[in-house]
Design a protein around this motif. Sequence first.
Motif, PDB file in Angstrom:
ATOM      1  N   ASN A 131      -6.676  -0.527   2.898  1.00 27.87           N
ATOM      2  CA  ASN A 131      -7.684  -0.071   1.857  1.00 27.87           C
ATOM      3  C   ASN A 131      -8.309   1.108   2.017  1.00 27.87           C
ATOM      4  O   ASN A 131      -9.119   1.662   1.015  1.00 27.87           O
ATOM      5  CB  ASN A 131      -8.062  -1.304   1.201  1.00 27.87           C
ATOM      6  CG  ASN A 131      -9.439  -1.981   2.305  1.00 27.87           C
ATOM      7  OD1 ASN A 131      -9.408  -1.354   3.340  1.00 27.87           O
ATOM      8  ND2 ASN A 131      -9.741  -3.292   1.966  1.00 27.87           N
ATOM      9  N   ILE A 179      -0.038  -1.137 -10.385  1.00 31.18           N
ATOM     10  CA  ILE A 179      -0.449  -2.039  -9.903  1.00 31.18           C
ATOM     11  C   ILE A 179       0.546  -2.956  -8.852  1.00 31.18           C
ATOM     12  O   ILE A 179       1.702  -3.243  -9.429  1.00 31.18           O
ATOM     13  CB  ILE A 179      -1.266  -3.045 -10.568  1.00 31.18           C
ATOM     14  CG1 ILE A 179      -2.340  -2.425 -11.285  1.00 31.18           C
ATOM     15  CG2 ILE A 179      -1.886  -4.311  -9.903  1.00 31.18           C
ATOM     16  CD1 ILE A 179      -3.201  -2.873 -12.576  1.00 31.18           C
ATOM     17  N   PRO A 190      -8.698   5.896  -4.956  1.00 29.32           N
ATOM     18  CA  PRO A 190      -8.494   5.452  -6.503  1.00 29.32           C
ATOM     19  C   PRO A 190      -8.245   6.438  -7.313  1.00 29.32           C
ATOM     20  O   PRO A 190      -7.754   6.080  -8.687  1.00 29.32           O
ATOM     21  CB  PRO A 190      -9.726   4.552  -6.483  1.00 29.32           C
ATOM     22  CG  PRO A 190     -10.860   4.745  -5.733  1.00 29.32           C
ATOM     23  CD  PRO A 190      -9.867   5.308  -4.499  1.00 29.32           C
ATOM     24  N   TYR A 248       0.821  -1.236   0.085  1.00 32.33           N
ATOM     25  CA  TYR A 248       0.038  -0.041   0.055  1.00 32.33           C
ATOM     26  C   TYR A 248       0.796   1.214  -0.012  1.00 32.33           C
ATOM     27  O   TYR A 248       0.488   2.348  -0.695  1.00 32.33           O
ATOM     28  CB  TYR A 248      -0.784  -0.058   1.130  1.00 32.33           C
ATOM     29  CG  TYR A 248      -2.101  -0.820   0.802  1.00 32.33           C
ATOM     30  CD1 TYR A 248      -3.118  -0.321  -0.063  1.00 32.33           C
ATOM     31  CD2 TYR A 248      -2.282  -2.109   1.322  1.00 32.33           C
ATOM     32  CE1 TYR A 248      -4.417  -1.222  -0.148  1.00 32.33           C
ATOM     33  CE2 TYR A 248      -3.444  -2.899   1.125  1.00 32.33           C
ATOM     34  CZ  TYR A 248      -4.338  -2.428   0.241  1.00 32.33           C
ATOM     35  OH  TYR A 248      -5.647  -3.293  -0.054  1.00 32.33           O
ATOM     36  N   GLN A 292     -11.209   2.668 -10.514  1.00 30.14           N
ATOM     37  CA  GLN A 292     -10.247   3.799 -10.637  1.00 30.14           C
ATOM     38  C   GLN A 292     -11.036   4.522 -11.830  1.00 30.14           C
ATOM     39  O   GLN A 292     -10.877   5.901 -11.718  1.00 30.14           O
ATOM     40  CB  GLN A 292      -9.013   3.514 -11.516  1.00 30.14           C
ATOM     41  CG  GLN A 292      -7.941   2.405 -10.215  1.00 30.14           C
ATOM     42  CD  GLN A 292      -6.717   2.091 -10.739  1.00 30.14           C
ATOM     43  OE1 GLN A 292      -6.337   1.765 -11.957  1.00 30.14           O
ATOM     44  NE2 GLN A 292      -5.941   2.008  -9.676  1.00 30.14           N
ATOM     45  N   ALA A 319      -3.240   0.797  -7.307  1.00 31.11           N
ATOM     46  CA  ALA A 319      -3.973  -0.201  -6.812  1.00 31.11           C
ATOM     47  C   ALA A 319      -3.192  -1.505  -6.112  1.00 31.11           C
ATOM     48  O   ALA A 319      -2.115  -1.596  -6.692  1.00 31.11           O
ATOM     49  CB  ALA A 319      -4.954  -0.679  -7.783  1.00 31.11           C
ATOM     50  N   TRP A 330     -12.672  -3.749  -3.210  1.00 32.40           N
ATOM     51  CA  TRP A 330     -11.313  -3.787  -3.989  1.00 32.40           C
ATOM     52  C   TRP A 330     -11.212  -5.454  -4.114  1.00 32.40           C
ATOM     53  O   TRP A 330     -11.738  -6.254  -3.272  1.00 32.40           O
ATOM     54  CB  TRP A 330     -10.100  -3.432  -3.385  1.00 32.40           C
ATOM     55  CG  TRP A 330      -9.863  -1.709  -3.521  1.00 32.40           C
ATOM     56  CD1 TRP A 330     -10.107  -1.118  -2.275  1.00 32.40           C
ATOM     57  CD2 TRP A 330      -9.244  -1.155  -4.402  1.00 32.40           C
ATOM     58  NE1 TRP A 330      -9.881   0.027  -2.664  1.00 32.40           N
ATOM     59  CE2 TRP A 330      -9.212   0.151  -4.037  1.00 32.40           C
ATOM     60  CE3 TRP A 330      -9.014  -1.326  -5.789  1.00 32.40           C
ATOM     61  CZ2 TRP A 330      -8.836   1.180  -4.770  1.00 32.40           C
ATOM     62  CZ3 TRP A 330      -8.408  -0.145  -6.387  1.00 32.40           C
ATOM     63  CH2 TRP A 330      -8.544   1.042  -5.908  1.00 32.40           C
ATOM     64  N   HIS A 333     -12.956  -6.029   0.933  1.00 38.47           N
ATOM     65  CA  HIS A 333     -12.648  -6.989  -0.586  1.00 38.47           C
ATOM     66  C   HIS A 333     -13.646  -8.004  -1.000  1.00 38.47           C
ATOM     67  O   HIS A 333     -14.175  -8.404  -0.195  1.00 38.47           O
ATOM     68  CB  HIS A 333     -11.183  -7.802  -0.101  1.00 38.47           C
ATOM     69  CG  HIS A 333      -9.970  -6.749   0.094  1.00 38.47           C
ATOM     70  ND1 HIS A 333      -9.455  -6.357  -1.099  1.00 38.47           N
ATOM     71  CD2 HIS A 333      -9.181  -6.370   1.029  1.00 38.47           C
ATOM     72  CE1 HIS A 333      -8.116  -5.566  -0.702  1.00 38.47           C
ATOM     73  NE2 HIS A 333      -8.600  -5.607   0.535  1.00 38.47           N
ATOM     74  N   ILE A 346     -10.452  -3.647 -10.956  1.00 39.73           N
ATOM     75  CA  ILE A 346      -9.614  -2.266 -10.572  1.00 39.73           C
ATOM     76  C   ILE A 346      -9.619  -1.441 -11.582  1.00 39.73           C
ATOM     77  O   ILE A 346      -9.910  -0.279 -11.382  1.00 39.73           O
ATOM     78  CB  ILE A 346      -8.079  -2.908 -10.441  1.00 39.73           C
ATOM     79  CG1 ILE A 346      -7.975  -3.806  -9.457  1.00 39.73           C
ATOM     80  CG2 ILE A 346      -7.136  -1.895 -10.386  1.00 39.73           C
ATOM     81  CD1 ILE A 346      -6.582  -4.477  -9.123  1.00 39.73           C
TER      82      ILE A 346
END
Length: 801
Positions: free
Chosen positions: A189, A167, A194, A157, A266, A199, A281, A234, A262
């Motif tokens: 998260n 990514i 985003p 992260y 975004q 990601a 996510w 998630h 993803i």
Amino acid sequence: MTNKQQASASAGDLDLLDRYWRAANYLSVGQIYLLDNPLLREPLRPEHIKPRLLGHWGTTPGLNFIYAHLNRAIRMLDLSVLYICGPGHGGPGMVANTYLEGSYSEIYPNIGRDADGLRKLFRQFSFPGGIPSHAAPETPGSIHEGGELGYALVHAYGAALDNPDLIVACVVGDGEAETGPLAASWHSNKFLNPAHDGAVLPILHLNGYKIANPTVLGRMRDEEIRDLFRGLGHEPLFVEGDDPKTMHRIMADALDVALASIRSIQQHAREATTTIARPCWPMIVLRSPKGWTGPKEVDGLKVEGFWRAHQVPVANCRENPAHLKVLEGWMKSYAPEELFDANGTLVAELQALAPSGDRRMGANPHGNGGLLKRELKLPDFRSFAVEVKEPGKTVAEATRELGKFLRDVVRLNAEARNFRIMGPDETASNRLDAVFEATERVWMEPTEPYDVHLAQNGRVMEVLSEHLCQGWLEGYLLTGRHGFFSCYEAFIHIVDSMFNQHAKWLKVSRELTWRRPIASLNYLLTSHVWRQDHNGFSHQDPGFVDLVINKKADIVRVYFPPDANTLLWVADHCLRTYDRINVIVAGKQPAPQWLTMQDAATHCDAGIGIWSWAGTESSGGEPDVVMACAGDVPTVETLAAVDLLRKALPDLKIRVVNVVDLMTLQPKEQHPHGLSDRDFDSLFTRDKPVIFAYHGYPYLIHRLTYSRTNHAGMHVRGFDEEGTTTTPFDMVVLNELDRFHLAIEAIERVPDLATKAAHAKQQFRDALLRHSRYVREHGEDMPEIRNWEWPYGTVGTTTPQ
């Protein structure tokens, strides 16, 4: 799932991908076992086997499986992907894959892409003079070693923050998932935006076992796993089985769905004109056998799919002919003759499966963040100076002044988006709240109308987990950005191990010419041991510095600025450095200010010096006693002690030495900032008593100065593990760091003075008794303590060494 997504990988594509995976598995096994005969072009003999079999097989085939599938997605969608290998024991796989894609040989040309290069590749692994068994700094594309479990996801992260096109594929082992830091990391998260961040694609690798036991998550049912991770924000996609053909199809489809999700998240965020809802996510849950594709049994005992596959599944291959045969059969099962040509080079159709250039995960520039690092824009720290007309007459909060400086650092780098401040819910508590004039705390959860300083685009990251703060910052720095971490001094110990790992990473990275320098990790430790008025003993521990000093000299720096102007100089300096860990210890409470900005800069540039305006020694002569100090509270108490001695014993020749840079105390041969013996002696003398008031544990000063001529004359007072919820002055009295004890110590250490100054000693002891009675009756310090000021004005200047 649409038909288009299901058809994204053809059967032919997956067959080639399976061969590539076999090649990675073959190279991984070869690294663990072989000294020679890398392609098995002659029967395997004992002398081909390493004498010591080191490394870990169990997690590696799953890591290779994921790497191969990510390669397909990168080529198909032209992605920038950073691979973070949480299971540190997967080092053979990381080396194997970077070798197959060519990035390894580009960095290490002596490991060529032929049979001789394979032999060298195998031989060097976990071998004297070779490379470690983890995904260490030596591994291309790695920003995470994984030697200590728990930090993969938080590093991922940190890498994704402010990297909108990146990514980060983060493989989390199910053993690692049991650690506290990793468990907290799933909440990262909630801090990922985003609209302007990249990601993270977590891939939870459930192979069921640790070293010798099942894993907790590995035994949980799919429904439990799904509920757990949906609750954490998630949407899990499950890939389960042991048949490679089936698993390739499921994995390809799952990865396509995850990447499409993803992209959708975004795109929606980047087109939105208002606040966005925190997204759910995707993540992948990969259930595969531990030691997949390895021997199913050895000596009649289960290996594949069990903990026996964790390290070296087939032991004693040199001494045991049956085991040698098992190893040979295992390696030949990958059909190396179908994977490598006559020269030992990966066949062309398999080479074509790897991405090209910096799209290769081993060559992604984010994996060598110094390549991307831009210089931080800094304001002129002098413009934030506290006006000091006479020493000690001005009172200010040092960290509050620093907050104004950091506010402008945020402003100057707002467009570049390459600076963040981390802290465990303490930015305002640590008096850095001026930064909220320039930014807010990042917060992706819903907000209430009465909330303050929360925004989705904030630059301050606060969460009540020192692990997350440290891990985010490490990931951010390792991918080329800058940051600052403030923390209560006592609780920075929570990240002792993380500090250790980062220091080791920097030490090795500095020895690799291809690793470019990254910005330094900067700690501010405040709310420190000497001012915990409402917290008490639980919050009183200055020992982090002791841990820091253990590391290689050129990696660590420790600073004790005594006031605001010195703190501003030190902070500016630290933010300009690279490849180091800087620890700044400074209080946040109102305190006397000693030096003008000009004098502060001179003093800090030297790191240590004589405060000639505070002492009474005559020029050209030696003092009777040296009163030394390091830390803001020790500085106040030392000067107050000097004041007592000057009044009681006006003929006593006193020298005051203040230390900002603790490393100056070490010999020059041991640390770049260390003083030569000659310079040290010129400050502390060769034989006069030195009364040293130190912020932390006294033994550290003895340790740093043990080889000096006058070490026997060093008498250090510091934190002696005495504390409670009490007044500020009572806290120093409990540890005998107060002005009265310091003055008594000076009298007792100066030859012949103990008798001559008996009246002064009695006066100081009486003062301690009055103090004890007063604080217990009134609950605050005596007026003579609360209202004390340095009474002498400016006499001379600071004399740096």
